[in-house]
Each structure stands twice: as structure tokens, then as C-alpha cells.
Enzyme design. Structure first.
Site, PDB file in Angstrom:
ATOM      1  N   SER A 166      31.116 -39.663 -36.347  1.00 20.07           N
ATOM      2  CA  SER A 166      30.668 -38.338 -35.924  1.00 20.07           C
ATOM      3  C   SER A 166      29.273 -38.456 -35.318  1.00 20.07           C
ATOM      4  O   SER A 166      29.100 -39.234 -34.380  1.00 20.07           O
ATOM      5  CB  SER A 166      30.706 -37.363 -37.109  1.00 20.07           C
ATOM      6  OG  SER A 166      30.424 -36.051 -36.679  1.00 20.07           O
ATOM      7  N   THR A 167      28.288 -37.750 -35.859  1.00 18.98           N
ATOM      8  CA  THR A 167      26.951 -37.767 -35.278  1.00 18.98           C
ATOM      9  C   THR A 167      26.395 -39.185 -35.215  1.00 18.98           C
ATOM     10  O   THR A 167      26.352 -39.888 -36.219  1.00 18.98           O
ATOM     11  CB  THR A 167      26.005 -36.881 -36.110  1.00 18.98           C
ATOM     12  OG1 THR A 167      26.575 -35.588 -36.240  1.00 18.98           O
ATOM     13  CG2 THR A 167      24.641 -36.783 -35.442  1.00 18.98           C
ATOM     14  N   HIS A 192      34.108 -37.185 -33.545  1.00 19.01           N
ATOM     15  CA  HIS A 192      33.910 -35.750 -33.398  1.00 19.01           C
ATOM     16  C   HIS A 192      33.160 -35.445 -32.109  1.00 19.01           C
ATOM     17  O   HIS A 192      31.966 -35.724 -31.997  1.00 19.01           O
ATOM     18  CB  HIS A 192      33.124 -35.191 -34.589  1.00 19.01           C
ATOM     19  CG  HIS A 192      33.822 -35.355 -35.902  1.00 19.01           C
ATOM     20  ND1 HIS A 192      33.151 -35.423 -37.096  1.00 19.01           N
ATOM     21  CD2 HIS A 192      35.137 -35.466 -36.209  1.00 19.01           C
ATOM     22  CE1 HIS A 192      34.008 -35.557 -38.081  1.00 19.01           C
ATOM     23  NE2 HIS A 192      35.224 -35.599 -37.569  1.00 19.01           N
ATOM     24  N   MET A 285      27.690 -36.815 -39.989  1.00 17.30           N
ATOM     25  CA  MET A 285      27.382 -35.797 -40.985  1.00 17.30           C
ATOM     26  C   MET A 285      28.640 -35.443 -41.769  1.00 17.30           C
ATOM     27  O   MET A 285      29.753 -35.544 -41.262  1.00 17.30           O
ATOM     28  CB  MET A 285      26.854 -34.533 -40.294  1.00 17.30           C
ATOM     29  CG  MET A 285      25.479 -34.673 -39.687  1.00 17.30           C
ATOM     30  SD  MET A 285      25.012 -33.243 -38.670  1.00 17.30           S
ATOM     31  CE  MET A 285      25.206 -31.898 -39.833  1.00 17.30           C
ATOM     32  N   ASP A 288      33.990 -36.057 -43.733  1.00 14.48           N
ATOM     33  CA  ASP A 288      35.286 -36.302 -43.101  1.00 14.48           C
ATOM     34  C   ASP A 288      35.582 -37.794 -43.053  1.00 14.48           C
ATOM     35  O   ASP A 288      34.748 -38.589 -42.610  1.00 14.48           O
ATOM     36  CB  ASP A 288      35.315 -35.722 -41.686  1.00 14.48           C
ATOM     37  CG  ASP A 288      36.704 -35.764 -41.058  1.00 14.48           C
ATOM     38  OD1 ASP A 288      37.694 -35.761 -41.810  1.00 14.48           O
ATOM     39  OD2 ASP A 288      36.785 -35.803 -39.819  1.00 14.48           O
TER      40      ASP A 288
END
Length: 343
Positions: A166-167, A192, A285, A288
Site C-alpha cells: 500500500s503506502t 492499493h 498503512m 490489509d
């Protein structure tokens, strides 16, 4: 805990006011300054040393990408890009994420619900500031695309690799896939990203990797030398079983706050893939992917997690490690090496 200090950079007076209003409601955030162009922003950064910068992509005199490169080289600071998610804006913002922007958000098209996710991003970004210079200096150089990495042929490769991020994942995936050989096991990825970004990102990964990288399409067979990136948007990506395993894109509610979800992908690998597999969870973050990776480990998969030192955001990998889903935690630069050469 001290409030996170923010410098707002945008050539639009209205947009600066909207961002400041959205942040003013959070007592843990303080807007310490604003700037209408990169030159003014440069001086304000020296003067104020903000924890986080919000930066418009399209700027006068020097665009946001050029300024971001200077920030990351001369004064590494978490930067959140504020962009229009149109096709041209998406490509530009994606380049910013590759350079090292913490994350990106869309400019609002209506006054309701504007920048609702920004305060949370600001606070997470502020936590990342202390390690940014160290991380940017620690990453491995990308190998030239025509040079196959050395591989220990005694190491048995998995039949399938599944990766979630993600991030910070745009930059992390660029580094990891640059070390994949052209004949890598079929690889499935959930990163993401907004729907407007994933096609462009797949094309960028394809240019950086010896493997063939593409945005996944439902029904595609899982082939060696191919990497399948889940499209952003309304569907989850899963692995379908059969004599010839394939990728499927399925409807469903958000899982762990996301669609596509890393948890959904990993769980499908654990349940449906009969061969050996390897699960990898990278910077991001939230949580998930942690539960799905635990299911993969319980099913006998090799499971790897990015370590705190090299993660832009040690969220997803931390949760996965804490619940026992990660068998081995490694710096980003050693993950591909571990898969293909055993260390």
C-alpha cells in the site's frame, strides 16, 4: 505527542483554504505555513522544517514533480501529492509516488466529504519523517533490464508468488520487481491505488522488470515470466484453481477497508492454489493482507515481510509479523534475493 506540522503548497488560494480547513478540525495537526509556488515553498521548508508537505502536482515555474525530486534529494520530507485523478494527472502523480511521495489524494469535485482522508494520512506521514533520509539512501540500485540476476539453481522456486502493498508500495514494487528474472514464477500483486493509476503503473513496472507485467484481466492463465497487477476499483483479484490456474476479478464488499484487498488475494492463494507459493507483504498503512498471509503460512507457503527499517509505513508488515503470519522479515533489498537465491 506533538502535533504534526504541515506546509500547504498549492497555487490556488481556494485549494489552500480547503486543505487548511480540513486539517484545522484535527487537534493533532497544525498548519504552520502555506506557499503558492515551489520557490516560496523551498524557503518556507528551510524556515519552518515541517513534518509533512502537501504539494499540488501542477504548479507554476516549477512543476510539483521537479520540486518533489529536489525535496527528496536535498531535504527528505514526507510529501502528500494533491492531484486531479484524470488520465494525465494520474500518470504524473504516479511518477511522484515512484520518486518517493508518501501518498496522493484527489482534489475534490464537490464541497461535501472533501479531504476526509487527509488528516489520517498527515499523521501517518509525520511518523515516517525521521527515517526518510536513511531509507532513501539504503535502497538498491535498479539492475539494467538486460542483465539477469544471479540465481542459485539449488533453491527450489515457488510455483506462485503473491505480493501485497500500500503506502510506499509504488517505489517498493519498482525495486523488488527490478530483481525478478524473466522466467520468474507467475506473480500476482495487489497494490492499493486508484483505478486511474493501475494501468499506467503496470506499464512502468513492465519497463523496469525483465518479467512481463500487465494489469490483470479476468480469466487469464497464470504463466511463468508474467506478473499480474490487480486493477484498482470495484473488484477483488483472486486465484482460481484448475488444471490451469488463472486470475479472476470478482465482485464483493471492501475487505480490510479495501477493494481490491490483499487479504482476499492471499486467502484465495491459500485456499485454491495446490502448488507451492510465496506470500510477500510490503510497506503500507493498516492491516490489509495480515490475515490472508497467516492463512497462506498455515497452508504451507513461504511468507516474507518487509522490515521496519526499510518500510515507508510499517503498518501492514507489522501487523502480519505480530500475528505470526510472517516467517521471515527482511529489508526491501533482500526480498527478491530470498525468493530466488535463498538469501
Amino acid at each position: 505527542m506533538c502535533a504534526a506540522s504541515v506546509l500547504v503548497v498549492d497555487d490556488s488560494v481556494t485549494m489552500r483554504a480547503l486543505i487548511k480547513h480540513a486539517l484545522s478540525r484535527d487537534p493533532d495537526i497544525v498548519v504552520v505555513g502555506e506557499a503558492s509556488n515551489p520557490f516560496e515553498a523551498r524557503d518556507k521548508m528551510k524556515q519552518l522544517d515541517p513534518d509533512v508537505v502537501t504539494l499540488d502536482v501542477e504548479m507554476p515555474n516549477m512543476n510539483g514533480i521537479e520540486f518533489l525530486e529536489k525535496i527528496m534529494t536535498l531535504r527528505p520530507t514526507p510529501v502528500i501529492m494533491v492531484s486531479n485523478l484524470t488520465a494525465p494527472g494520474a500518470a504524473t502523480t504516479l511518477a511522484a509516488l515512484e520518486i518517493g511521495a508518501f501518498d496522493c489524494i484527489a482534489k475534490p469535485s464537490a464541497r461535501q466529504g472533501m479531504f476526509t482522508e487527509l488528516p489520517g494520512l498527515i499523521k501517518e506521514a509525520a511518523k515516517a519523517k525521521s527515517g526518510m533520509a536513511r531509507r532513501r539512501n539504503a535502497g538498491p540500485a535498479l539492475r539494467p533490464a538486460n542483465a539477469e540476476p544471479a540465481r542459485d539453481r539449488r533453491v527450489r522456486l515457488p510455483d506462485l508468488i503473491a505480493i501485497g502493498s500500500s503506502t510506499g508500495g509504488v517505489e517498493a514494487l519498482m525495486q523488488v520487481l527490478a530483481e525478478f528474472p524473466s522466467d520468474c514464477p507467475p506473480t500476482v500483486i495487489v497494490q492499493h491505488l486508484p483505478a486511474a493509476f493501475t494501468g499506467s503503473f503496470a506499464a512502468r513496472l513492465d519497463r523496469a522488470s525483465r518479467a512481463r507485467v500487465s494489469e490483470a484481466k479476468g480469466g487469464e492463465p497464470l504463466l511463468p515470466g508474467h506478473v499480474y497487477l490487480a486493477p484498482g476499483g470495484a473488484r477483488h483479484m483472486v486465484v482460481k484453481p484448475g488444471a490451469r490456474p488463472s486470475v479472476a476479478l470478482v465482485e464483493g464488499e471492501t475487505v480490510s477497508g479495501h477493494r481490491p484487498s490483499v487479504d482476499v488475494l492471499f486467502a484465495s492463494v491459500a485456499k485454491n492454489f495446490s502448488g507451492t507459493s510465496c506470500g510477500v507483504i510490503l510497506t503500507g498503512m493498516g492491516r490489509d493482507g495480515a490475515q490472508g498471509l497467516a492463512e497462506m503460512r498455515q497452508a504451507g507457503a513461504q511468507t516474507l515481510g518487509q522490515d521496519e527499517e526499510s518500510s515507508l509505513v510499517y503498518g501492514m508488515p507489522r501487523v502480519a509479523f505480530e500475528i505470526g503470519a510472517v516467517a521471515r522479515q527482511l529489508p526491501l533489498g533482500r526480498i527478491a534475493r530470498q525468493i530466488f537465491s535463498g538469501g
